[in-house]
Design a protein around this motif. Sequence first.
Motif, short mmCIF file in Angstrom:
data_model
loop_
_atom_site.label_atom_id
_atom_site.label_comp_id
_atom_site.label_asym_id
_atom_site.label_seq_id
_atom_site.Cartn_x
_atom_site.Cartn_y
_atom_site.Cartn_z
N MET A 113 -6.69 32.06 23.18
CA MET A 113 -6.63 32.61 21.83
C MET A 113 -6.78 31.51 20.77
SD MET A 113 -3.62 35.43 22.18
CE MET A 113 -3.56 36.37 23.69
N LEU A 114 -6.22 30.36 21.04
CA LEU A 114 -6.35 29.22 20.12
C LEU A 114 -7.82 28.84 19.95
CD1 LEU A 114 -5.20 26.80 18.51
CD2 LEU A 114 -4.88 25.64 20.69
N ILE A 115 -8.53 28.74 21.06
CA ILE A 115 -9.95 28.40 20.99
C ILE A 115 -10.74 29.54 20.36
CG2 ILE A 115 -11.99 27.80 22.36
CD1 ILE A 115 -9.97 26.70 24.49
N ALA A 116 -10.42 30.77 20.77
CA ALA A 116 -11.16 31.93 20.27
C ALA A 116 -11.01 32.11 18.77
CB ALA A 116 -10.69 33.19 21.00
N ALA A 117 -9.81 31.91 18.24
CA ALA A 117 -9.61 32.05 16.80
C ALA A 117 -10.48 31.05 16.04
CB ALA A 117 -8.14 31.85 16.45
N THR A 118 -10.62 29.86 16.59
CA THR A 118 -11.44 28.83 15.96
C THR A 118 -12.92 29.21 15.98
OG1 THR A 118 -9.83 27.21 16.73
CG2 THR A 118 -11.93 26.35 15.95
N VAL A 119 -13.39 29.66 17.14
CA VAL A 119 -14.80 30.04 17.26
C VAL A 119 -15.12 31.27 16.42
CG1 VAL A 119 -16.56 30.87 18.88
CG2 VAL A 119 -15.06 28.96 19.53
N VAL A 120 -14.25 32.26 16.47
CA VAL A 120 -14.45 33.48 15.68
C VAL A 120 -14.45 33.14 14.19
CG1 VAL A 120 -13.30 35.64 14.99
CG2 VAL A 120 -13.65 35.12 17.40
N GLY A 121 -13.58 32.23 13.78
CA GLY A 121 -13.57 31.80 12.38
C GLY A 121 -14.87 31.14 11.98
N ALA A 122 -15.42 30.32 12.86
CA ALA A 122 -16.71 29.67 12.57
C ALA A 122 -17.83 30.70 12.49
CB ALA A 122 -17.01 28.63 13.65
N LEU A 123 -17.81 31.68 13.37
CA LEU A 123 -18.82 32.75 13.33
C LEU A 123 -18.68 33.59 12.06
CD1 LEU A 123 -18.75 33.89 17.07
CD2 LEU A 123 -20.55 32.59 15.91
N ALA A 124 -17.45 33.85 11.64
CA ALA A 124 -17.23 34.62 10.41
C ALA A 124 -17.80 33.89 9.20
CB ALA A 124 -15.73 34.89 10.21
N ARG A 125 -17.71 32.57 9.18
CA ARG A 125 -18.29 31.79 8.08
C ARG A 125 -19.82 31.90 8.06
NH1 ARG A 125 -15.15 29.80 4.57
NH2 ARG A 125 -13.11 28.94 5.13
N ARG A 126 -20.39 32.31 9.17
CA ARG A 126 -21.85 32.50 9.24
C ARG A 126 -22.22 33.99 9.13
NH1 ARG A 126 -20.20 28.15 11.72
NH2 ARG A 126 -21.51 26.30 11.94
N GLY A 127 -21.28 34.79 8.63
CA GLY A 127 -21.56 36.21 8.42
C GLY A 127 -21.26 37.10 9.60
N GLY A 128 -20.55 36.57 10.60
CA GLY A 128 -20.26 37.34 11.80
C GLY A 128 -19.25 38.45 11.62
N ASP A 129 -18.72 38.61 10.41
CA ASP A 129 -17.75 39.68 10.14
C ASP A 129 -18.25 40.64 9.07
OD1 ASP A 129 -17.66 37.88 8.03
OD2 ASP A 129 -15.50 38.07 7.74
N ARG A 130 -19.53 40.55 8.71
CA ARG A 130 -20.03 41.31 7.57
C ARG A 130 -20.58 42.68 7.92
NH1 ARG A 130 -20.52 38.15 2.76
NH2 ARG A 130 -19.16 36.35 3.11
N GLY A 131 -21.08 42.87 9.10
CA GLY A 131 -21.64 44.16 9.50
C GLY A 131 -21.02 44.62 10.82
N VAL A 132 -21.20 45.89 11.12
CA VAL A 132 -20.58 46.47 12.31
C VAL A 132 -21.04 45.75 13.58
CG1 VAL A 132 -20.48 48.55 13.74
CG2 VAL A 132 -20.20 48.74 11.26
N PHE A 133 -22.35 45.56 13.73
CA PHE A 133 -22.85 44.99 14.97
C PHE A 133 -22.56 43.49 15.06
CE2 PHE A 133 -25.50 48.82 14.42
CZ PHE A 133 -25.09 49.49 15.57
N ARG A 134 -22.64 42.80 13.93
CA ARG A 134 -22.30 41.38 13.95
C ARG A 134 -20.82 41.19 14.26
NH1 ARG A 134 -24.82 38.74 8.63
NH2 ARG A 134 -24.74 40.86 7.86
N THR A 135 -19.98 42.06 13.72
CA THR A 135 -18.54 41.98 14.01
C THR A 135 -18.28 42.26 15.49
OG1 THR A 135 -18.01 42.67 11.75
CG2 THR A 135 -16.25 42.85 13.39
N ALA A 136 -19.00 43.22 16.05
CA ALA A 136 -18.85 43.52 17.48
C ALA A 136 -19.18 42.30 18.32
CB ALA A 136 -19.74 44.69 17.87
N GLY A 137 -20.27 41.61 17.98
CA GLY A 137 -20.66 40.41 18.70
C GLY A 137 -19.64 39.29 18.56
#
Length: 199
Positions: A113-137
Amino acid sequence: MSIQVTTIRPGAVLADVLPASSAGRARARDAVLVLGGAALTGVAAQIAVPVPGSPVPVTGQTFAALLVGASMGARRGFLSLALYVVAGVAGMPWFSETQSGASFPSFGYILGMLIAATVVGALARRGGDRGVFRTAGTMAAGMAIIYGVGVPYLALATGMTAGEALSAGLVPFLIGDGLKAALAMGALPAAWKLIGGRD
């Protein structure tokens, strides 16, 4: 009458929307967010349902860790989960089922979870939380990291074979994790739409 438009800078995560009028206030905001993220993960970990035949319970901890990373970004997400891990290892009983320390078979999932939170945070900064499919990925990537660390750790800690560890530490959780991902797929893009930052 004027309408106020929220301007979101590129590379922002949801936590960046919170105002901070000076560098000192930004540091104070970030400290509160880090503490809050650790506390949220600790509280969510107490939502635990035992799984027959597995030493790993179903918890809200995974969803909280990924949500912390996605909403706060890599640095604050890492610090939140690092605080959660360090405090739990030091004796704070806020791992699942009020556990603490590092001598239980599911501790590998917490490291994941520690590693995942970091990676997910980096992906979110690249728009990985902006749309349904990107959030799913983004959520799928985070969950893959958690299992990628947690399942081998489970096998080593218990003496299970790889197949047994997968059966006890992965398969029973797939449906629940799918539901958690679906919740995130709705919540994160909706939050961006609400504040006017949907691209």
